[in-house]
Design a protein around this motif. Structure first.
Motif, PDB file in Angstrom:
ATOM      1  N   ALA A  96       0.881  -1.326   0.052  1.00  0.00           N
ATOM      2  CA  ALA A  96      -0.040   0.057  -0.078  1.00  0.00           C
ATOM      3  C   ALA A  96       0.677   1.575   0.048  1.00  0.00           C
ATOM      4  O   ALA A  96       1.926   1.469   0.460  1.00  0.00           O
ATOM      5  CB  ALA A  96      -1.042  -0.057   0.992  1.00  0.00           C
ATOM      6  N   PRO A  97       0.339   2.355  -0.602  1.00  0.00           N
ATOM      7  CA  PRO A  97       1.273   3.645  -0.758  1.00  0.00           C
ATOM      8  C   PRO A  97       1.564   4.031   0.766  1.00  0.00           C
ATOM      9  O   PRO A  97       0.564   3.884   1.846  1.00  0.00           O
ATOM     10  CB  PRO A  97       0.214   4.623  -1.171  1.00  0.00           C
ATOM     11  CG  PRO A  97      -0.688   3.927  -2.016  1.00  0.00           C
ATOM     12  CD  PRO A  97      -0.771   2.534  -1.091  1.00  0.00           C
ATOM     13  N   PHE A  98       2.561   4.387   0.982  1.00  0.00           N
ATOM     14  CA  PHE A  98       3.125   4.819   2.531  1.00  0.00           C
ATOM     15  C   PHE A  98       2.071   6.408   2.820  1.00  0.00           C
ATOM     16  O   PHE A  98       1.637   6.598   3.943  1.00  0.00           O
ATOM     17  CB  PHE A  98       4.609   5.508   2.517  1.00  0.00           C
ATOM     18  CG  PHE A  98       5.625   4.115   2.350  1.00  0.00           C
ATOM     19  CD1 PHE A  98       5.280   3.109   2.788  1.00  0.00           C
ATOM     20  CD2 PHE A  98       6.583   4.182   1.228  1.00  0.00           C
ATOM     21  CE1 PHE A  98       5.990   1.973   2.819  1.00  0.00           C
ATOM     22  CE2 PHE A  98       7.256   3.238   1.097  1.00  0.00           C
ATOM     23  CZ  PHE A  98       7.226   2.179   1.885  1.00  0.00           C
ATOM     24  N   THR A  99       1.639   6.875   1.619  1.00  0.00           N
ATOM     25  CA  THR A  99       0.961   8.171   2.021  1.00  0.00           C
ATOM     26  C   THR A  99      -0.341   8.097   2.128  1.00  0.00           C
ATOM     27  O   THR A  99      -1.056   9.098   2.549  1.00  0.00           O
ATOM     28  CB  THR A  99       1.010   9.130   0.724  1.00  0.00           C
ATOM     29  OG1 THR A  99       0.612   8.358  -0.387  1.00  0.00           O
ATOM     30  CG2 THR A  99       2.677   9.653   0.538  1.00  0.00           C
ATOM     31  N   ASP A 100      -0.740   6.713   2.166  1.00  0.00           N
ATOM     32  CA  ASP A 100      -2.225   6.307   2.646  1.00  0.00           C
ATOM     33  C   ASP A 100      -2.307   6.607   4.153  1.00  0.00           C
ATOM     34  O   ASP A 100      -3.252   7.197   4.696  1.00  0.00           O
ATOM     35  CB  ASP A 100      -2.631   5.035   2.259  1.00  0.00           C
ATOM     36  CG  ASP A 100      -3.166   4.906   1.010  1.00  0.00           C
ATOM     37  OD1 ASP A 100      -3.233   5.811  -0.004  1.00  0.00           O
ATOM     38  OD2 ASP A 100      -3.546   3.828   0.500  1.00  0.00           O
ATOM     39  N   ASP A 127       8.199   0.376 -13.246  1.00  0.00           N
ATOM     40  CA  ASP A 127       7.601  -0.416 -12.384  1.00  0.00           C
ATOM     41  C   ASP A 127       7.287   0.193 -11.149  1.00  0.00           C
ATOM     42  O   ASP A 127       7.932   0.872 -10.436  1.00  0.00           O
ATOM     43  CB  ASP A 127       8.204  -1.702 -12.390  1.00  0.00           C
ATOM     44  CG  ASP A 127       7.284  -3.069 -11.855  1.00  0.00           C
ATOM     45  OD1 ASP A 127       6.161  -2.752 -12.006  1.00  0.00           O
ATOM     46  OD2 ASP A 127       7.892  -3.909 -11.420  1.00  0.00           O
ATOM     47  N   SER A 128       6.133  -0.097 -10.412  1.00  0.00           N
ATOM     48  CA  SER A 128       5.828   0.299  -9.097  1.00  0.00           C
ATOM     49  C   SER A 128       5.542  -0.970  -8.097  1.00  0.00           C
ATOM     50  O   SER A 128       4.654  -1.831  -8.184  1.00  0.00           O
ATOM     51  CB  SER A 128       4.634   1.280  -9.110  1.00  0.00           C
ATOM     52  OG  SER A 128       4.308   1.739  -7.991  1.00  0.00           O
ATOM     53  N   ARG A 129       6.457  -1.135  -7.198  1.00  0.00           N
ATOM     54  CA  ARG A 129       6.087  -1.814  -5.950  1.00  0.00           C
ATOM     55  C   ARG A 129       5.130  -1.319  -4.967  1.00  0.00           C
ATOM     56  O   ARG A 129       4.623  -1.974  -4.206  1.00  0.00           O
ATOM     57  CB  ARG A 129       7.396  -1.936  -5.174  1.00  0.00           C
ATOM     58  CG  ARG A 129       8.535  -2.839  -5.606  1.00  0.00           C
ATOM     59  CD  ARG A 129       8.726  -2.561  -7.148  1.00  0.00           C
ATOM     60  NE  ARG A 129       9.614  -1.301  -7.347  1.00  0.00           N
ATOM     61  CZ  ARG A 129      10.198  -1.193  -8.277  1.00  0.00           C
ATOM     62  NH1 ARG A 129      10.417  -2.016  -9.217  1.00  0.00           N
ATOM     63  NH2 ARG A 129      10.967   0.233  -8.444  1.00  0.00           N
ATOM     64  N   ILE A 130       4.405  -0.075  -5.452  1.00  0.00           N
ATOM     65  CA  ILE A 130       2.995   0.406  -4.706  1.00  0.00           C
ATOM     66  C   ILE A 130       2.038  -0.027  -5.399  1.00  0.00           C
ATOM     67  O   ILE A 130       1.872   0.163  -6.691  1.00  0.00           O
ATOM     68  CB  ILE A 130       3.261   1.874  -4.750  1.00  0.00           C
ATOM     69  CG1 ILE A 130       4.458   2.549  -3.954  1.00  0.00           C
ATOM     70  CG2 ILE A 130       2.060   2.602  -4.010  1.00  0.00           C
ATOM     71  CD1 ILE A 130       4.853   1.941  -2.523  1.00  0.00           C
ATOM     72  N   ALA A 131       1.057  -0.506  -5.072  1.00  0.00           N
ATOM     73  CA  ALA A 131      -0.013  -1.149  -5.370  1.00  0.00           C
ATOM     74  C   ALA A 131      -0.854  -0.118  -6.308  1.00  0.00           C
ATOM     75  O   ALA A 131      -1.142   1.046  -5.893  1.00  0.00           O
ATOM     76  CB  ALA A 131      -1.016  -1.890  -4.375  1.00  0.00           C
ATOM     77  N   ASP A 132      -1.088  -0.793  -7.618  1.00  0.00           N
ATOM     78  CA  ASP A 132      -2.078  -0.034  -8.549  1.00  0.00           C
ATOM     79  C   ASP A 132      -1.410   1.331  -8.758  1.00  0.00           C
ATOM     80  O   ASP A 132      -2.290   1.976  -9.213  1.00  0.00           O
ATOM     81  CB  ASP A 132      -3.436  -0.073  -8.031  1.00  0.00           C
ATOM     82  CG  ASP A 132      -4.008  -1.167  -7.468  1.00  0.00           C
ATOM     83  OD1 ASP A 132      -4.071  -2.045  -8.225  1.00  0.00           O
ATOM     84  OD2 ASP A 132      -4.578  -1.501  -6.447  1.00  0.00           O
ATOM     85  N   ILE A 191       0.449   6.207  -6.438  1.00  0.00           N
ATOM     86  CA  ILE A 191       1.544   6.939  -5.943  1.00  0.00           C
ATOM     87  C   ILE A 191       1.460   8.500  -5.829  1.00  0.00           C
ATOM     88  O   ILE A 191       0.882   8.785  -6.671  1.00  0.00           O
ATOM     89  CB  ILE A 191       2.828   6.516  -6.707  1.00  0.00           C
ATOM     90  CG1 ILE A 191       2.543   6.791  -8.262  1.00  0.00           C
ATOM     91  CG2 ILE A 191       3.231   5.189  -6.296  1.00  0.00           C
ATOM     92  CD1 ILE A 191       4.027   6.689  -9.037  1.00  0.00           C
ATOM     93  N   ARG A 192       2.111   8.728  -4.897  1.00  0.00           N
ATOM     94  CA  ARG A 192       2.359  10.387  -4.455  1.00  0.00           C
ATOM     95  C   ARG A 192       3.562  10.543  -4.636  1.00  0.00           C
ATOM     96  O   ARG A 192       4.302   9.467  -5.009  1.00  0.00           O
ATOM     97  CB  ARG A 192       1.642  10.878  -3.447  1.00  0.00           C
ATOM     98  CG  ARG A 192       0.076  10.813  -3.325  1.00  0.00           C
ATOM     99  CD  ARG A 192      -0.477  11.432  -1.785  1.00  0.00           C
ATOM    100  NE  ARG A 192      -1.836  11.431  -1.712  1.00  0.00           N
ATOM    101  CZ  ARG A 192      -2.598  11.935  -0.854  1.00  0.00           C
ATOM    102  NH1 ARG A 192      -1.994  12.524   0.270  1.00  0.00           N
ATOM    103  NH2 ARG A 192      -3.958  11.546  -0.657  1.00  0.00           N
ATOM    104  N   LEU A 193       4.042  11.967  -4.585  1.00  0.00           N
ATOM    105  CA  LEU A 193       5.495  11.986  -4.791  1.00  0.00           C
ATOM    106  C   LEU A 193       6.423  11.205  -4.031  1.00  0.00           C
ATOM    107  O   LEU A 193       7.509  10.604  -4.131  1.00  0.00           O
ATOM    108  CB  LEU A 193       5.792  13.521  -4.710  1.00  0.00           C
ATOM    109  CG  LEU A 193       7.177  14.179  -5.004  1.00  0.00           C
ATOM    110  CD1 LEU A 193       7.583  13.559  -6.429  1.00  0.00           C
ATOM    111  CD2 LEU A 193       7.141  15.476  -4.702  1.00  0.00           C
ATOM    112  N   ALA A 194       6.350  11.248  -2.634  1.00  0.00           N
ATOM    113  CA  ALA A 194       6.980  10.572  -1.826  1.00  0.00           C
ATOM    114  C   ALA A 194       7.192   9.035  -2.091  1.00  0.00           C
ATOM    115  O   ALA A 194       8.246   8.535  -1.670  1.00  0.00           O
ATOM    116  CB  ALA A 194       6.487  10.637  -0.063  1.00  0.00           C
ATOM    117  N   ASP A 195       5.767   8.590  -2.434  1.00  0.00           N
ATOM    118  CA  ASP A 195       5.796   6.921  -2.671  1.00  0.00           C
ATOM    119  C   ASP A 195       6.890   6.731  -3.817  1.00  0.00           C
ATOM    120  O   ASP A 195       7.681   5.589  -3.562  1.00  0.00           O
ATOM    121  CB  ASP A 195       4.576   6.585  -3.169  1.00  0.00           C
ATOM    122  CG  ASP A 195       3.560   6.871  -2.083  1.00  0.00           C
ATOM    123  OD1 ASP A 195       4.055   6.452  -0.792  1.00  0.00           O
ATOM    124  OD2 ASP A 195       2.482   7.375  -2.310  1.00  0.00           O
TER     125      ASP A 195
END
Length: 268
Positions: free
Chosen positions: A26-30, A143-148, A151-155
């Motif tokens: 999940a995104p850290f910014t969530d 590629d994103s290790r953040i789901a779907d 992402i925001r900038l920090a992610d």
């Protein structure tokens, strides 16, 4: 916002595990919507340390968010950056396994190799141009290790600027008389035209990206070394990558670069 050392380490470990297992997180910014760019870079540095401990090597740097459209999307007015790892660099014509990535997309861009070191702050575009020895047509697999891709900038910064791999054409001499702003590009997937672009899409001039990286990294005590690859940013919107795809980007003066995608689990 500045996150604690423990939080930085745990987030880096979460991304490390996501990379090794191929399972997004999940995104850290969530949970921490106030996370900013510096928080993301703190996680990135910690993650890079874990990868270097595994035997990885940094062979250059990539810049992202170099177009106005991408900066608008992330509500920023500056690019971001991440390391290029030796294991992720491939020659034109390579076949990659789709299963090695989580949610891959492909972008065409101009890639430089430095002939001498650059260290900021204070590096000018002219100094950056003089330091570049070779230029290549490149395809970046983002590629994103953040789901779907939520992402925001920090992610994305924490996730090595969403870098997955890079495919490079044979190098050509950079030549001080070549204006890379005017280098045009045609991008196809399975022989269908999907994008066009020009070098000016990358921060107005891809050589300006080299200067920006040298100055930004120099402020943190990092030197761009001779031999380093510099990925200057996408010239168009990213195109989803699927098993069985073939991508070709044809560049003025640089030639073409080709990427094939396979799935080792597919039935043949």
């Amino acid at each position: 916002m500045t996150i604690s050392v423990d939080a930085t380490s745990s987030r880096a470990r979460a991304l490390y595990d996501a990379r090794s297992k191929g399972v997004p997180i999940a995104p850290f910014t969530d949970t921490d919507p106030g996370l900013g760019a510096e928080d993301g870079y703190a996680v990135q540095r910690e993650l890079l340390g874990l990868l270097l401990a595994d035997g990885e090597r940094v062979v250059g740097y990539k810049a992202g968010l170099t177009s106005a459209a991408m900066q608008d999307m992330f509500e920023t007015r500056t690019p971001d950056y991440g390391p290029v790892l030796a294991s992720t660099v491939h020659a034109s014509g390579t076949t990659v396994d789709a299963s090695a990535f989580i949610a891959p997309k492909v972008e065409a861009e101009i890639v430089f190799r430095l002939g001498r070191p650059l260290r900021g702050p204070g590096v000018t575009v002219d100094e950056a141009r003089a330091a570049v020895s070779e230029v290549m047509a490149g395809l970046e697999i983002v590629d994103s290790r953040i789901a779907d891709w939520r992402i925001r900038l920090a992610d994305t910064i924490a996730d090595l600027a969403s870098n997955g791999a890079v495919v490079l054409s044979p190098p050509r001499p950079a030549g001080p008389d070549i204006d890379h702003r005017l280098t045009g590009m045609v991008f196809t997937r399975n022989d269908d035209l999907v994008a066009t672009g020009a070098g000016a899409a990358a921060l107005g001039d891809p050589v300006a990206v080299v200067a920006w990286l040298a100055n930004t990294l120099g402020a943190h005590g990092v030197t761009l070394d001779a031999g380093h690859l510099i990925m200057t940013g996408a010239l168009h919107a990213a195109v989803p990558m699927r098993s069985g795809d073939s991508f070709v980007a044809e560049f003025d003066r640089l030639g073409s670069v080709t990427l094939h995608v396979d799935d080792p689990q597919s039935v043949r």
